[in-house]
Design an enzyme around this catalytic site. Structure first.
Site, PDB file in Angstrom:
ATOM      1  N   TRP A  71      39.847  42.602  44.893  1.00 28.64           N
ATOM      2  CA  TRP A  71      39.437  41.222  44.714  1.00 28.64           C
ATOM      3  C   TRP A  71      38.680  41.020  43.416  1.00 28.64           C
ATOM      4  CZ3 TRP A  71      42.458  38.274  47.031  1.00 28.64           C
ATOM      5  CH2 TRP A  71      42.991  38.624  48.279  1.00 28.64           C
ATOM      6  N   ASP A 106      31.053  36.971  44.268  1.00 29.84           N
ATOM      7  CA  ASP A 106      31.950  36.671  45.381  1.00 29.84           C
ATOM      8  C   ASP A 106      31.394  37.375  46.616  1.00 29.84           C
ATOM      9  OD1 ASP A 106      33.951  36.481  47.267  1.00 29.84           O
ATOM     10  OD2 ASP A 106      35.541  37.240  45.970  1.00 29.84           O
ATOM     11  N   LYS A 145      35.830  34.892  57.045  1.00 27.46           N
ATOM     12  CA  LYS A 145      35.411  36.240  57.437  1.00 27.46           C
ATOM     13  C   LYS A 145      34.113  36.181  58.245  1.00 27.46           C
ATOM     14  CE  LYS A 145      37.654  37.777  53.209  1.00 27.46           C
ATOM     15  NZ  LYS A 145      38.873  38.335  53.808  1.00 27.46           N
TER      16      LYS A 145
END
Length: 361
Positions: A102, A172, A196
């Protein structure tokens, strides 16, 4: 009906009590005569839901008043591009620390707009560790420094907040937000996809220091301008109202359970239990991440023989343990154990893994 323990990395398991409340309110919310999903986002009913969600998230994370909180569409990947458009001049240098899949994705999103400097990269080591801070090649004139706090696929997590001096820190936190206390004041921007730890897929949270919004950034449409979203209270266009509502229910659930301090304790116990089974398996299971960089949220692991992967997944599903297959980029297995995964679920997985080893080891 019997609900399985769902170890999916996202969309991930939600608290059962939240789902039951949403179920009970689906046809009619709070005597409004309609479902919250049917009511106008500009009506008093949804304005109440939105305001309460923001208040509760601010309480959960101790977000200072000089930070704006946005609930937006587009997922974390969209925010990765918008961050460059809003906070860097065209062609300006930005620093990226890449610690997994990511982090690479975040870097890809900004390359059309800025001079992206890879200040550190864990890929040569297979993304098994955080690049040592003294190896980072930070730029003196960077608009910001970006890192991914927790890598959902590779299972690598920063266990401290990097010091970047006067350069704003952007992070992030998609897969580790609200999993433990966090000093928000150390950051310029924190962003996270909700699917999540915060709620369902379809809404993202962006927490931004207000003084950063004074930057001109790059030419962009109003819909891509964080300043416009702040002014419009995240309702510049029609927001994903039901997703926002569900996230708000999760925030209330977390506060009732004891807040981030309580979840930090639970998450520490859950991850310690699972890593203990792996480390004490004599090599039957293995996790390849350096111990000090292991994620508390996402635990990738491999069996000693790939031929056992399919039987493992099949037997696990039969035992009520689902979504354990690893990401295609890495293979193996992955157990995502976010806030809503109860300790009983991790204990059930640990027991299954030990039993599977006895029968197949």
């Amino acid at each position: 009906m019997s609900r399985a323990f769902n170890f999916s990395a996202g969309p991930a398991t939600l608290p059962e009590s939240v789902l039951l409340q949403a179920q009970s309110e689906l046809l009619e919310w709070n005597n409004a005569g309609a479902s919250i999903v049917e009511l106008s986002h500009r009506g008093p009913e949804f304005i109440q839901v939105a305001a309460e969600a923001e208040r509760n998230l601010r309480t959960l994370m101790s977000i200072p008043d000089d930070y704006a909180v946005l609930f937006l569409q587009g997922g974390a990947t969209a925010q990765q591009a918008l961050i460059a458009l809003n906070f860097a001049d065209p062609g300006q240098t930005v620093d990226y620390v890449v610690s997994g899949h990511w982090g690479k994705t975040a870097l890809k999103q900004v390359k059309p707009y800025v001079n992206a400097n890879v200040a550190a990269n864990g890929e040569p080591g297979g993304f098994r560790d955080i690049p040592a801070r003294d190896t980072w090649n930070l730029s003196k004139d960077a608009a910001y420094v970006h890192y991914t706090a927790n890598e959902t696929i590779h299972g690598v997590e920063f266990r401290d907040i990097p010091d970047t001096g006067d350069v704003p820190l952007v992070a992030d936190f998609s897969s580790s937000i609200v999993s433990e206390p966090l000093d928000v004041s150390r950051f310029g921007v924190i962003y996270a996809g909700a699917q999540k730890n915060l709620g369902p897929v379809g809404v993202s949270v962006v927490i931004v220091k207000r003084e950063l919004l004074e930057r001109a950034g790059q030419p962009r449409a109003e819909i891509f301008d964080y300043r416009a979203h702040v002014k419009g209270e995240s309702m510049l266009n029609t927001p994903p109202t039901y997703n926002w509502y569900l996230a708000g229910l999760v925030f209330k659930w977390m506060l009732a359970e004891g807040g981030v301090e309580e979840f930090a304790k639970r998450n520490a116990r859950k991850s310690a239990l699972l890593y203990g089974v792996i480390d004490n398996s004599g090599g039957f299971y293995r996790n390849e991440v350096v111990v000090g960089a292991r994620s508390r949220m996402n635990v990738p692991f491999f069996l000693k023989d790939e031929a056992l992967d399919k039987p493992f997944l099949k037997e696990a599903e039969a035992a009520g343990l689902i979504s354990l297959k690893g990401h295609r980029a890495l293979g193996g297995m992955r157990a995502s154990i976010y806030n809503a995964m109860p300790e009983a679920g991790v204990q059930a997985l640990a027991n299954f893994m030990q039993d599977f080893q006895k029968r197949h080891g």
